[in-house]
Design an enzyme around this catalytic site. Structure first.
Site, mmCIF file in Angstrom:
data_model
loop_
_atom_site.group_PDB
_atom_site.id
_atom_site.type_symbol
_atom_site.label_atom_id
_atom_site.label_comp_id
_atom_site.label_asym_id
_atom_site.label_seq_id
_atom_site.Cartn_x
_atom_site.Cartn_y
_atom_site.Cartn_z
ATOM 1 N N ALA A 19 0.867 -1.178 0.000
ATOM 2 C CA ALA A 19 0.000 0.000 0.000
ATOM 3 C C ALA A 19 0.908 1.233 0.000
ATOM 4 C CB ALA A 19 -0.927 -0.033 1.201
ATOM 5 N N VAL A 82 1.860 -4.056 6.774
ATOM 6 C CA VAL A 82 0.443 -4.400 6.699
ATOM 7 C C VAL A 82 -0.263 -3.827 7.919
ATOM 8 C CG1 VAL A 82 0.913 -6.498 5.389
ATOM 9 C CG2 VAL A 82 0.709 -6.623 7.885
ATOM 10 N N SER A 136 7.802 7.424 10.988
ATOM 11 C CA SER A 136 6.965 8.618 10.987
ATOM 12 C C SER A 136 7.346 9.533 9.836
ATOM 13 C CB SER A 136 7.110 9.389 12.305
ATOM 14 O OG SER A 136 6.316 10.566 12.275
ATOM 15 N N GLY A 138 4.565 10.020 7.254
ATOM 16 C CA GLY A 138 3.521 9.863 6.262
ATOM 17 C C GLY A 138 4.064 9.351 4.949
ATOM 18 N N LYS A 190 7.468 5.314 19.150
ATOM 19 C CA LYS A 190 6.594 5.798 18.080
ATOM 20 C C LYS A 190 5.194 6.095 18.616
ATOM 21 C CE LYS A 190 5.190 6.643 13.824
ATOM 22 N NZ LYS A 190 3.746 6.497 13.803
ATOM 23 N N HIS A 193 5.418 9.337 20.356
ATOM 24 C CA HIS A 193 5.511 10.354 19.305
ATOM 25 C C HIS A 193 4.112 10.727 18.814
ATOM 26 C CE1 HIS A 193 5.291 11.334 14.997
ATOM 27 N NE2 HIS A 193 6.439 11.960 15.132
ATOM 28 N N ASN A 194 3.291 9.729 18.550
ATOM 29 C CA ASN A 194 1.946 9.989 18.046
ATOM 30 C C ASN A 194 1.072 10.666 19.099
ATOM 31 O OD1 ASN A 194 2.962 8.621 15.845
ATOM 32 N ND2 ASN A 194 1.134 7.400 15.537
ATOM 33 N N GLU A 197 1.981 14.145 19.003
ATOM 34 C CA GLU A 197 1.395 14.674 17.770
ATOM 35 C C GLU A 197 -0.070 15.063 17.988
ATOM 36 O OE1 GLU A 197 -0.085 12.441 13.803
ATOM 37 O OE2 GLU A 197 2.055 12.216 14.218
#
Length: 486
Positions: A19, A82, A136, A138, A190, A193-194, A197
């Site tokens: 993806a 995934v 991170s 995007g 992570k 981190h989010n 965010e």
């Protein structure tokens, strides 16, 4: 630079799950000279990647798990991109039997760190390295250079690290990638981190709301304010893109884009995980929590409908001269609240590292977040410098420079929070940040009363200020005698 090639055993890295994020990471590896084996549950996606981007480097398209594994050189490195949860376990179960001791499975999705710990322990028994890796930035970051947070064993990083560092973002020549620590450390960092965010985005949204409803500015004007702020201490990716969003006009209606978007913020779950984990660690990440709750509240249309129209103050736009001064106050409140939010995140990383025996380098985390990631900001350089000078820094506000800035902003900060309350404009993250600041700077807290209540109804005991020991008051007996517990 590794040589390009095709065929059996020639690929230095393999990516399964093509993806947007998986595709772009595969292209990033290829652009850096690595031969990349490709695999996807739907083979058409693999063929499309090669057809569209095959000119960017050396790809080895495969259609079966066996062919995918056979295309990789030893030790084999498989990057799994995934959906988190059961799909990740299914992919691991498919590929693990085809691997040998020393091979490496990298999970680059947003997995829960406890799942990563479980998977790492299970695969370690078979001699296979499992590396939970936070990525991170995007889709653009995945292609151009993300911030990368790999966990797993030190041995696996010897094999994998140089490749991840090569494709990561660079700041001042330094890669935005480092070995975070064992097992689930990478995905834990992570997750935090989010969470930061979420807080950063909510604080920016509250600043916008106050500037518009109280300051009387239009979205276009607020975009210019944010662009100005982005040239100073608030310089960051999120401030930059906020200005772009606010300046955008909807082509269909001609209205400000922000006015035609439904005001219900969605979430993928990592912010919620941060708050849940913080509760387990006993960390008061109140700004992050309020950001998560604000998103949740925005989606409760039934509750919002029930409350809508209830009596309360209404914001009235200020005169121009007053609004200019108010905008400056909002900048100060935003900066101070942002420092508090990051401080809460850093404290959580410190405590998680302690509880799970990860030995995470706090300064290194700041360095790899300076580029590539969503919360990249100029002041991360200062956080990195603060930890370089004092690796055991317990809080950002233990650094004199940050302490001076936050305390210097507090008059404006308090005024903004008070104005928001008086105007009926919700500012839960600003308010939580200020309350956290006041809580921790207080000489004495009402927690003493809370502990007395707990002892009254549940005999939970308490400590005294004047002598050591654990005590309980016999509240139901005459005289309410105090007894010391053994």
């Amino acid at each position: 630079m590794p040589a390009a090639g095709t065929g059996t055993g020639t690929a230095q890295i393999g990516v399964t799950g093509l993806a947007v994020m998986g595709r772009n990471l595969a292209r990033n590896f290829a652009r850096h000279g690595y031969t990349v084996a490709l695999h996807n549950r739907t083979a058409a996606r693999t063929r499309a990647l090669v057809a569209d981007f095959g000119h960017e480097g050396a790809f080895v398209p495969t259609e079966t798990a066996a062919d995918f594994v056979a295309a990789l050189e030893r030790p084999r490195r498989l990057l799994v991109m995934v959906k988190a949860g059961e799909p990740t376990d299914q992919v691991i179960d498919e590929f693990a039997p085809l691997l040998e001791p020393g091979d490496v499975i990298i999970d680059g999705g947003n997995a829960h760190f406890l799942d990563t710990r479980r998977r790492e322990a299970r695969l370690r028994e078979r001699g296979i390295h499992f590396v939970g890796t936070g990525v991170s930035g995007g889709e653009e970051g995945a292609l151009e250079g993300p911030s990368i947070m790999p966990g797993g064993s030190a041995e696996s990083y010897e094999s994998l690290g140089p490749m991840l560092e090569a494709i990561s973002a660079k700041v001042d020549g330094e890669p935005c990638c480092t070995h975070i620590g064992p097992d689930g450390a990478g995905h834990f960092v992570k997750m935090v981190h989010n969470g930061i965010e979420y807080a950063d985005m909510q604080l920016i949204a509250e600043a916008y709301d106050l500037l518009r409803r109280v300051g009387g500015y239009t979205p276009i004007q607020i975009a210019e304010i944010f662009r100005t702020w982005n040239t100073g201490r608030l310089d960051s990716y999120l401030i930059e893109i906020t200005a772009e969003v606010l300046a955008h006009t909807d082509s269909t209606t001609g209205k400000p884009f922000v006015d035609i978007v439904l005001d219900q913020a969605e979430q993928k779950g990592t912010g919620r995980w941060t708050v849940q984990t913080a509760l387990d660690l006993g960390d008061p990440v109140s700004v992050i929590a309020q950001a998560v709750f604000a998103r949740s509240a925005s989606g409760h249309t039934d509750l919002r409908q029930a409350y809508r129209g209830l009596d309360g103050p209404t914001a009235h736009p200020m005169a121009t001269a007053d609004s200019n001064a108010f905008a400056d106050q909002v900048e100060q409140a935003l900066y101070a609240s942002k420092v508090i939010a990051y401080d809460q995140g850093w404290k959580m990383i410190l405590d998680g590292s302690r509880d799970y025996d990860w030995s995470i380098d706090q300064g290194a985390v700041a360095r790899i977040w300076r580029g590539g990631c969503i919360i990249r900001a100029a002041f991360l350089n200062r956080i990195s410098d603060a930890y370089r000078q004092r690796p055991d820094l317990p809080s950002l506000l233990a650094d004199p420079a940050f302490a001076d800035e936050v305390t210097g902003a507090q008059d404006a900060w308090r005024s903004v929070v008070a104005t928001a309350a008086a105007s009926g404009v919700p500012a839960p993250a600003f308010s939580a940040a200020l309350a956290y600041f006041d809580t921790l700077r207080a000489g004495r807290l009402p927690a003493a009363l809370t502990q007395g209540q707990r002892d009254f109804f549940g005999a939970h005991t308490y400590h005294r200020t004047d002598r050591p020991g654990v005590f309980h008051t016999l509240w139901a007996e005459p005289g309410r005698a105090e007894v010391q517990q053994s």
